[in-house]
Write an enzyme that holds these catalytic residues in place. Structure first.
Site, PDB file in Angstrom:
ATOM      1  CB  CYS A  10      41.005  92.510  -4.981  1.00  0.00           C
ATOM      2  SG  CYS A  10      42.377  91.599  -5.660  1.00  0.00           S
ATOM      3  CG  HIS A  37      39.951  95.042  -8.830  1.00  0.00           C
ATOM      4  ND1 HIS A  37      40.656  95.901  -7.824  1.00  0.00           N
ATOM      5  CD2 HIS A  37      40.547  93.778  -8.877  1.00  0.00           C
ATOM      6  CE1 HIS A  37      41.292  95.018  -7.317  1.00  0.00           C
ATOM      7  NE2 HIS A  37      41.635  93.941  -7.644  1.00  0.00           N
ATOM      8  CD  GLU A  49      38.562  98.750  -7.486  1.00  0.00           C
ATOM      9  OE1 GLU A  49      39.752  98.265  -7.318  1.00  0.00           O
ATOM     10  OE2 GLU A  49      37.598  98.028  -7.495  1.00  0.00           O
TER      11      GLU A  49
END
Length: 234
Positions: free
Chosen positions: A85, A194, A196
């Site tokens: 991002c 994302h 993560e």
């Protein structure tokens, strides 16, 4: 393997990225934006957030942080770097990746679970995926629209450097549905969604994001064992 996670003023997802590294089996090393020393890490993650408050434009100031001067040189020498991002925006500002991330075409912040189709699997961050595999990870951005001139887009396509594309709807208007790209060497990857946030069943829509971090560990283990070169699996 030691993977550094940078914290800039305004970073939001550095803790999540460090947790993902640990879940994957690596050692997360916290790096500070004002410290040029990256402490001998084997790879680096530039996390999501709003570095320096997105002043000027996203990633424009972070690109000149002392830590980035070291990371830029190391990346050009082969250090695996993943920009997520805002991290993707920083990589483009640093010219480690081509193109730019601009305001979403619909001018709204988009936050949802997003399907992606994996393209390039010969990078340091995607070698555990299979080409054409569809994954589900969150996306959350206001300036996530990837743009580049036609020559650059054609070059990314021809060289197999489109790492992932949006499927089942493009959340931000990115050209050619591009969600992630890599450099020619395969060690630097920028991704707008994302991974993560998709590493645990309790909090993520899937475990699909974990593959980015296990890929890095696999890559580093292969480099240490002399089995991998240039970010590609053999």
């Amino acid at each position: 393997m030691r993977i550094g996670v940078v914290t800039f003023p305004g970073s939001l997802d550095d803790g999540d990225a460090a947790r993902a590294v640990r879940i994957a089996g690596g050692e997360a090393v916290r790096l500070w934006h004002g410290d040029a020393d990256i402490h001998g890490v084997d790879a680096v993650v530039l996390p999501g957030g709003f570095s320096y408050g997105d002043a000027l434009r996203c990633g424009a100031i972070a690109r000149f942080a002392p830590v980035m001067e070291t990371i830029i040189d190391a990346a050009r020498g082969g250090l695996p770097v993943l920009g997520i991002c805002n991290g993707f925006q920083i990589l483009c500002e640093a010219h480690l990746l081509p193109g730019a991330l601009t305001r979403n075409q619909h001018l709204h912040f988009r936050n949802r679970d997003q399907h992606l189709r994996i393209g390039a699997t010969n990078t340091a961050w995607t070698n555990t995926f299979t080409e054409g595999e569809e994954i589900l990870i969150p996306v959350k951005n206001g300036e996530g629209c990837f743009v580049a001139d036609t020559h650059t887009l054609d070059e990314l396509e021809a060289e197999g450097r489109v790492v992932a594309r949006y499927t089942r709807g493009n959340p931000n208007g990115s050209q050619r549905d591009i969600a992630a790209i890599t450099n020619a060497a395969g060690n630097v990857v920028g991704i707008m969604p994302h991974p993560e946030h998709a590493v645990e069943a309790l909090t993520g829509p899937s475990l699909d994001g974990l593959g980015f971090f296990t890929s890095a560990l696999r890559h580093l283990a292969g480099v240490a064992g002399g089995q991998l070169t240039g970010g590609a699996t053999r």
